[in-house]
Design a protein around this motif. Structure first.
Motif, PDB file in Angstrom:
ATOM      1  N   TYR A  36      21.518   7.091  15.870  1.00 52.26           N
ATOM      2  CA  TYR A  36      22.700   6.744  15.091  1.00 52.26           C
ATOM      3  C   TYR A  36      22.372   5.693  14.035  1.00 52.26           C
ATOM      4  O   TYR A  36      21.286   5.106  14.042  1.00 52.26           O
ATOM      5  CB  TYR A  36      23.838   6.271  15.999  1.00 52.26           C
ATOM      6  N   ARG A  47      29.563  -0.854  12.489  1.00 55.74           N
ATOM      7  CA  ARG A  47      30.093   0.249  13.302  1.00 55.74           C
ATOM      8  C   ARG A  47      29.005   1.301  13.415  1.00 55.74           C
ATOM      9  O   ARG A  47      28.317   1.583  12.434  1.00 55.74           O
ATOM     10  CB  ARG A  47      31.327   0.881  12.645  1.00 55.74           C
ATOM     11  N   CYS A  48      28.891   1.876  14.610  1.00 56.97           N
ATOM     12  CA  CYS A  48      27.830   2.856  14.873  1.00 56.97           C
ATOM     13  C   CYS A  48      28.343   4.281  14.686  1.00 56.97           C
ATOM     14  O   CYS A  48      29.444   4.601  15.153  1.00 56.97           O
ATOM     15  CB  CYS A  48      27.354   2.724  16.317  1.00 56.97           C
ATOM     16  N   ARG A  66      35.921  10.087  13.811  1.00 57.40           N
ATOM     17  CA  ARG A  66      37.312  10.256  14.243  1.00 57.40           C
ATOM     18  C   ARG A  66      38.130   9.047  13.794  1.00 57.40           C
ATOM     19  O   ARG A  66      37.682   7.900  13.895  1.00 57.40           O
ATOM     20  CB  ARG A  66      37.379  10.375  15.770  1.00 57.40           C
ATOM     21  N   GLY A  70      44.600   2.212  13.513  1.00 58.40           N
ATOM     22  CA  GLY A  70      44.415   0.769  13.360  1.00 58.40           C
ATOM     23  C   GLY A  70      42.962   0.350  13.242  1.00 58.40           C
ATOM     24  O   GLY A  70      42.669  -0.838  13.128  1.00 58.40           O
ATOM     25  N   GLN A  72      39.460  -0.614  11.839  1.00 65.32           N
ATOM     26  CA  GLN A  72      39.112  -1.280  10.584  1.00 65.32           C
ATOM     27  C   GLN A  72      38.361  -0.341   9.640  1.00 65.32           C
ATOM     28  O   GLN A  72      38.627  -0.299   8.449  1.00 65.32           O
ATOM     29  CB  GLN A  72      38.246  -2.503  10.900  1.00 65.32           C
ATOM     30  N   ALA A  75      39.935   4.229  10.286  1.00 67.00           N
ATOM     31  CA  ALA A  75      41.270   4.597   9.811  1.00 67.00           C
ATOM     32  C   ALA A  75      41.306   4.690   8.288  1.00 67.00           C
ATOM     33  O   ALA A  75      42.233   5.247   7.718  1.00 67.00           O
ATOM     34  CB  ALA A  75      42.308   3.594  10.315  1.00 67.00           C
ATOM     35  N   THR A 112      34.265  13.884  18.569  1.00 67.56           N
ATOM     36  CA  THR A 112      33.149  13.652  17.645  1.00 67.56           C
ATOM     37  C   THR A 112      31.848  13.330  18.385  1.00 67.56           C
ATOM     38  O   THR A 112      30.817  13.114  17.744  1.00 67.56           O
ATOM     39  CB  THR A 112      33.470  12.526  16.640  1.00 67.56           C
ATOM     40  N   ALA A 115      28.725  15.175  17.269  1.00 71.54           N
ATOM     41  CA  ALA A 115      27.800  14.857  16.161  1.00 71.54           C
ATOM     42  C   ALA A 115      26.325  14.807  16.601  1.00 71.54           C
ATOM     43  O   ALA A 115      25.496  15.538  16.048  1.00 71.54           O
ATOM     44  CB  ALA A 115      28.225  13.560  15.476  1.00 71.54           C
ATOM     45  N   VAL A 229      27.271   6.799  24.711  1.00 70.46           N
ATOM     46  CA  VAL A 229      28.671   6.443  24.912  1.00 70.46           C
ATOM     47  C   VAL A 229      29.203   5.786  23.649  1.00 70.46           C
ATOM     48  O   VAL A 229      28.620   4.821  23.156  1.00 70.46           O
ATOM     49  CB  VAL A 229      28.809   5.476  26.116  1.00 70.46           C
ATOM     50  N   VAL A 231      31.134   3.479  22.697  1.00 74.13           N
ATOM     51  CA  VAL A 231      31.902   2.271  22.992  1.00 74.13           C
ATOM     52  C   VAL A 231      32.353   1.646  21.677  1.00 74.13           C
ATOM     53  O   VAL A 231      31.620   1.678  20.690  1.00 74.13           O
ATOM     54  CB  VAL A 231      31.076   1.240  23.798  1.00 74.13           C
ATOM     55  N   GLY A 233      32.949  -1.053  18.808  1.00 72.10           N
ATOM     56  CA  GLY A 233      32.199  -2.243  18.404  1.00 72.10           C
ATOM     57  C   GLY A 233      30.729  -1.950  18.226  1.00 72.10           C
ATOM     58  O   GLY A 233      30.256  -0.877  18.566  1.00 72.10           O
TER      59      GLY A 233
HETATM   60  C1  LIG Z   1      26.122   4.435  19.667  1.00 71.23           C
HETATM   61  C2  LIG Z   1      27.488   4.756  19.114  1.00 71.23           C
HETATM   62  C3  LIG Z   1      27.654   5.889  18.339  1.00 71.23           C
HETATM   63  C4  LIG Z   1      28.913   6.210  17.834  1.00 71.23           C
HETATM   64  N1  LIG Z   1      29.043   7.348  17.102  1.00 71.23           N
HETATM   65  C5  LIG Z   1      30.269   7.723  16.670  1.00 71.23           C
HETATM   66  C6  LIG Z   1      30.431   8.958  15.956  1.00 71.23           C
HETATM   67  O1  LIG Z   1      29.467   9.704  15.685  1.00 71.23           O
HETATM   68  N2  LIG Z   1      31.690   9.303  15.575  1.00 71.23           N
HETATM   69  C7  LIG Z   1      32.786   8.511  15.854  1.00 71.23           C
HETATM   70  O2  LIG Z   1      33.910   8.914  15.492  1.00 71.23           O
HETATM   71  N3  LIG Z   1      32.650   7.326  16.507  1.00 71.23           N
HETATM   72  C8  LIG Z   1      31.425   6.912  16.907  1.00 71.23           C
HETATM   73  N4  LIG Z   1      31.285   5.704  17.561  1.00 71.23           N
HETATM   74  C9  LIG Z   1      32.444   4.776  17.624  1.00 71.23           C
HETATM   75  C10 LIG Z   1      32.457   3.913  16.329  1.00 71.23           C
HETATM   76  O3  LIG Z   1      31.297   3.117  16.288  1.00 71.23           O
HETATM   77  C11 LIG Z   1      33.655   2.950  16.200  1.00 71.23           C
HETATM   78  O4  LIG Z   1      33.788   2.209  17.383  1.00 71.23           O
HETATM   79  C12 LIG Z   1      34.968   3.645  15.893  1.00 71.23           C
HETATM   80  O5  LIG Z   1      34.845   4.456  14.731  1.00 71.23           O
HETATM   81  C13 LIG Z   1      36.098   2.620  15.674  1.00 71.23           C
HETATM   82  O6  LIG Z   1      35.757   1.762  14.602  1.00 71.23           O
HETATM   83  P1  LIG Z   1      36.921   1.079  13.723  1.00 71.23           P
HETATM   84  O7  LIG Z   1      36.308   0.065  12.819  1.00 71.23           O
HETATM   85  O8  LIG Z   1      37.748   2.131  13.076  1.00 71.23           O
HETATM   86  O9  LIG Z   1      37.845   0.407  14.807  1.00 71.23           O
HETATM   87  P2  LIG Z   1      37.877  -1.152  15.224  1.00 71.23           P
HETATM   88  O10 LIG Z   1      38.533  -1.918  14.118  1.00 71.23           O
HETATM   89  O11 LIG Z   1      36.511  -1.548  15.665  1.00 71.23           O
HETATM   90  O12 LIG Z   1      38.807  -1.068  16.496  1.00 71.23           O
HETATM   91  C14 LIG Z   1      40.243  -1.006  16.376  1.00 71.23           C
HETATM   92  C15 LIG Z   1      40.888  -0.878  17.742  1.00 71.23           C
HETATM   93  O13 LIG Z   1      40.674   0.446  18.264  1.00 71.23           O
HETATM   94  C16 LIG Z   1      39.988   0.388  19.507  1.00 71.23           C
HETATM   95  N5  LIG Z   1      39.028   1.514  19.504  1.00 71.23           N
HETATM   96  C17 LIG Z   1      37.848   1.565  18.847  1.00 71.23           C
HETATM   97  N6  LIG Z   1      37.252   2.751  19.040  1.00 71.23           N
HETATM   98  C18 LIG Z   1      38.068   3.470  19.826  1.00 71.23           C
HETATM   99  C19 LIG Z   1      37.999   4.773  20.372  1.00 71.23           C
HETATM  100  N7  LIG Z   1      36.942   5.574  20.146  1.00 71.23           N
HETATM  101  N8  LIG Z   1      39.027   5.203  21.132  1.00 71.23           N
HETATM  102  C20 LIG Z   1      40.086   4.414  21.366  1.00 71.23           C
HETATM  103  N9  LIG Z   1      40.203   3.167  20.886  1.00 71.23           N
HETATM  104  C21 LIG Z   1      39.212   2.690  20.126  1.00 71.23           C
HETATM  105  C22 LIG Z   1      39.303  -0.959  19.536  1.00 71.23           C
HETATM  106  O14 LIG Z   1      39.089  -1.414  20.861  1.00 71.23           O
HETATM  107  C23 LIG Z   1      40.308  -1.822  18.798  1.00 71.23           C
HETATM  108  O15 LIG Z   1      41.347  -2.226  19.651  1.00 71.23           O
HETATM  109  C24 LIG Z   1      30.032   5.368  18.086  1.00 71.23           C
HETATM  110  C25 LIG Z   1      29.838   4.211  18.852  1.00 71.23           C
HETATM  111  C26 LIG Z   1      28.597   3.903  19.356  1.00 71.23           C
HETATM  112  C27 LIG Z   1      28.422   2.654  20.166  1.00 71.23           C
END
Ligand SMILES: Cc1cc2nc3c(=O)[nH]c(=O)nc-3n(C[C@H](O)[C@H](O)[C@H](O)COP(=O)(O)OP(=O)(O)OC[C@H]3O[C@@H](n4cnc5c(N)ncnc54)[C@H](O)[C@@H]3O)c2cc1C
Length: 239
Positions: A36, A47-48, A66, A70, A72, A75, A112, A115, A229, A231, A233
């Motif tokens: 990733y 973000r990963c 996906r 909300g 950051q 969305a 997702t 991917a 996973v 996760v 963050g």
């Molecule tokens: C190794 C790795 C690979 C990843 N690859 C992908 C990928 O290929 N495609 C993809 O769509 N995402 C992937 N993710 C998740 C991605 O990194 C972000 O965490 C996700 O897109 C949310 O980021 P954000 O800035 O929009 O939300 P943030 O601003 O970080 O979070 C906003 C709020 O939403 C909550 N939240 C965050 N993620 C989720 C979730 N998935 N389900 C429910 N609540 C959530 C947070 O806890 C927080 O309260 C991956 C994560 C990891 C660790």
């Protein structure tokens, strides 16, 4: 760190963006299937996102993102337009699957989580790997299985390729042949025994836990369960 340029940004499902990034001219993305990248945000956080393209398509990175309500970054991702610039760093993540392993392999993807599975399967196709392959891909509704064309290509190239669609929030009379239920239930339903198999699972933490439990109950050795996973963050495990 690279400054990547948005090449295209397509809504593949109502809540999934397929974002194609191009690297600066002359730069190559060096990664292995299943790894990733990290997107650097203005506030310095990261973000990963898993690469969905195989490593030989090294002029950029295709991401399946996906939209988290909300969130950051996610969305707002649908608003990115061709030519926009974003900061990325890659590669990250361990590659768990052994290339010389010939045992039957089962991919289980949630949303997702598809991917990295796509990157791995396109890479296996390029390398002409012949192996017993099953893909179980789950979403709530049919539109969440947003890339049927890739699945059809694998089915064409590997006649024995087995695909199980699992829809967890769709009435069982409307699933159009898909399994009505979660992916962990589909694992139990599809396999009498997973002994001698390898499982690679990718999705949200609860989804991966449920599949791990289902696989163990179905006879999979713990060391043959591999997972990425999603996760929330940043993860800080540079290669
Ligand atoms: C190794 C790795 C690979 C990843 N690859 C992908 C990928 O290929 N495609 C993809 O769509 N995402 C992937 N993710 C998740 C991605 O990194 C972000 O965490 C996700 O897109 C949310 O980021 P954000 O800035 O929009 O939300 P943030 O601003 O970080 O979070 C906003 C709020 O939403 C909550 N939240 C965050 N993620 C989720 C979730 N998935 N389900 C429910 N609540 C959530 C947070 O806890 C927080 O309260 C991956 C994560 C990891 C660790």
């Amino acid at each position: 760190t690279f400054t990547a340029k948005v090449y295209s940004n397509v809504l593949a499902a109502p809540d999934v963006s397929v974002l194609r990034l191009r690297l600066p001219a002359g730069q190559r993305a060096k990664f292995e299937a299943g790894q990733y990248l990290q997107v650097r945000l203005e506030d310095g956080s990261a973000r990963c996102y898993s690469m969905a393209n195989p490593p030989h398509e090294s002029d950029g990175a295709t991401l399946h993102i996906r939209h988290v309500a909300g969130g950051q970054f996610s969305a707002r991702v649908a608003q990115l337009a061709p030519g926009d610039l974003i900061q990325i760093e890659l590669p990250f993540g361990n590659v768990a699957l052994a290339p010389d392993d010939t045992r039957p392999i089962v991919f289980v993807a949630g949303g997702t989580g598809f991917a990295p599975v796509k990157s791995i399967l396109d890479d296996m196709l390029k390398k002409r790997v012949q192996r017993d392959i099953t893909l179980i891909w789950g979403a709530r509704e049919p539109q969440g299985l947003y890339l049927g064309a890739a699945v059809e290509r694998w089915q064409k190239q590997w006649p024995a390729f087995r695909f199980v669609a699992a829809l967890s929030d769709t009435p069982s009379d409307a699933t159009d042949g898909a399994f009505a239920g979660r992916v962990d239930e589909a694992v139990r339903k599809t396999f009498g025994s997973l002994a001698g198999h390898v499982v690679y699972c990718c999705g949200s933490p609860p989804m991966v836990s449920a599949v791990r439990a289902a696989a163990a109950e179905t006879g999979l050795a713990a060391e043959d369960f591999h997972a990425d996973v999603f996760v929330p963050g940043p993860s800080s495990t540079p290669v």
